[in-house]
Design a protein around this motif. Structure first.
Motif, PDB file in Angstrom:
ATOM      1  N   LEU A  91      36.992  39.338  47.081  1.00 44.93           N
ATOM      2  CA  LEU A  91      37.843  40.129  46.197  1.00 44.93           C
ATOM      3  C   LEU A  91      37.895  39.494  44.816  1.00 44.93           C
ATOM      4  O   LEU A  91      37.719  38.286  44.670  1.00 44.93           O
ATOM      5  N   THR A  92      38.175  40.294  43.822  1.00 45.86           N
ATOM      6  CA  THR A  92      38.328  39.781  42.476  1.00 45.86           C
ATOM      7  C   THR A  92      39.599  38.938  42.409  1.00 45.86           C
ATOM      8  O   THR A  92      40.655  39.383  42.845  1.00 45.86           O
ATOM      9  N   PRO A  93      39.512  37.713  41.871  1.00 46.81           N
ATOM     10  CA  PRO A  93      40.709  36.860  41.792  1.00 46.81           C
ATOM     11  C   PRO A  93      41.824  37.509  40.974  1.00 46.81           C
ATOM     12  O   PRO A  93      41.569  38.210  40.006  1.00 46.81           O
ATOM     13  N   GLY A  94      43.051  37.271  41.396  1.00 46.80           N
ATOM     14  CA  GLY A  94      44.211  37.736  40.653  1.00 46.80           C
ATOM     15  C   GLY A  94      44.667  39.138  40.976  1.00 46.80           C
ATOM     16  O   GLY A  94      45.642  39.612  40.420  1.00 46.80           O
ATOM     17  N   GLY A  95      43.994  39.828  41.886  1.00 45.80           N
ATOM     18  CA  GLY A  95      44.386  41.189  42.228  1.00 45.80           C
ATOM     19  C   GLY A  95      45.616  41.215  43.130  1.00 45.80           C
ATOM     20  O   GLY A  95      46.047  40.202  43.661  1.00 45.80           O
ATOM     21  N   LYS A  96      46.181  42.379  43.276  1.00 48.36           N
ATOM     22  CA  LYS A  96      47.339  42.562  44.159  1.00 48.36           C
ATOM     23  C   LYS A  96      47.030  43.704  45.113  1.00 48.36           C
ATOM     24  O   LYS A  96      46.339  44.645  44.757  1.00 48.36           O
TER      25      LYS A  96
END
Length: 116
Positions: A91-96
């Motif tokens: 996953l892309t870092p920093g996502g929610k």
């Protein structure tokens, strides 16, 4: 011989030429740092994991977790001992993300979050 090891050797000359500008720019781009405004791009991917356990720390099987993950959109995951914890990788870092709903049939569970 160039005793300092930097720049062209003593006595060497480099003729400026518009025809070599493209080559020089390509070489500079290839050898330049990937840093942009003092920040290096992060190639590392992130992950998200969920474990559903009861008050005795036993894994609860057969729950369908309805999730909304930015990289994947709406997705379902099923809890089981064989696939514990439920892990979504790359996953892309920093996502929610969101747990939209937990489908557990006719049984009612009280959810208490414990993030570790």
């Amino acid at each position: 011989m160039n005793p300092g090891g930097e720049g062209p050797p003593q006595g060497a000359t480099v003729e400026p030429s518009a025809s070599k500008l493209g080559e020089m720019n390509a070489s500079a781009a290839q050898n330049a740092s990937p840093e942009v405004k003092g920040v290096l791009p992060c190639e590392k991917k992130s992950w998200f994991a969920i474990r559903v356990v009861d008050d005795k720390d036993a894994i609860i099987e057969g729950l369908t977790l309805k999730l909304k993950i930015p990289d994947l959109g709406d997705t379902d995951r099923l809890t089981s001992k064989g696939v514990d914890p439920i892990k979504i990788e790359a996953l892309t870092p920093g996502g929610k993300g969101d747990v939209k709903f937990i489908d557990c049939g006719e049984v009612v569970w009280e959810a208490i979050a414990d993030i570790t």
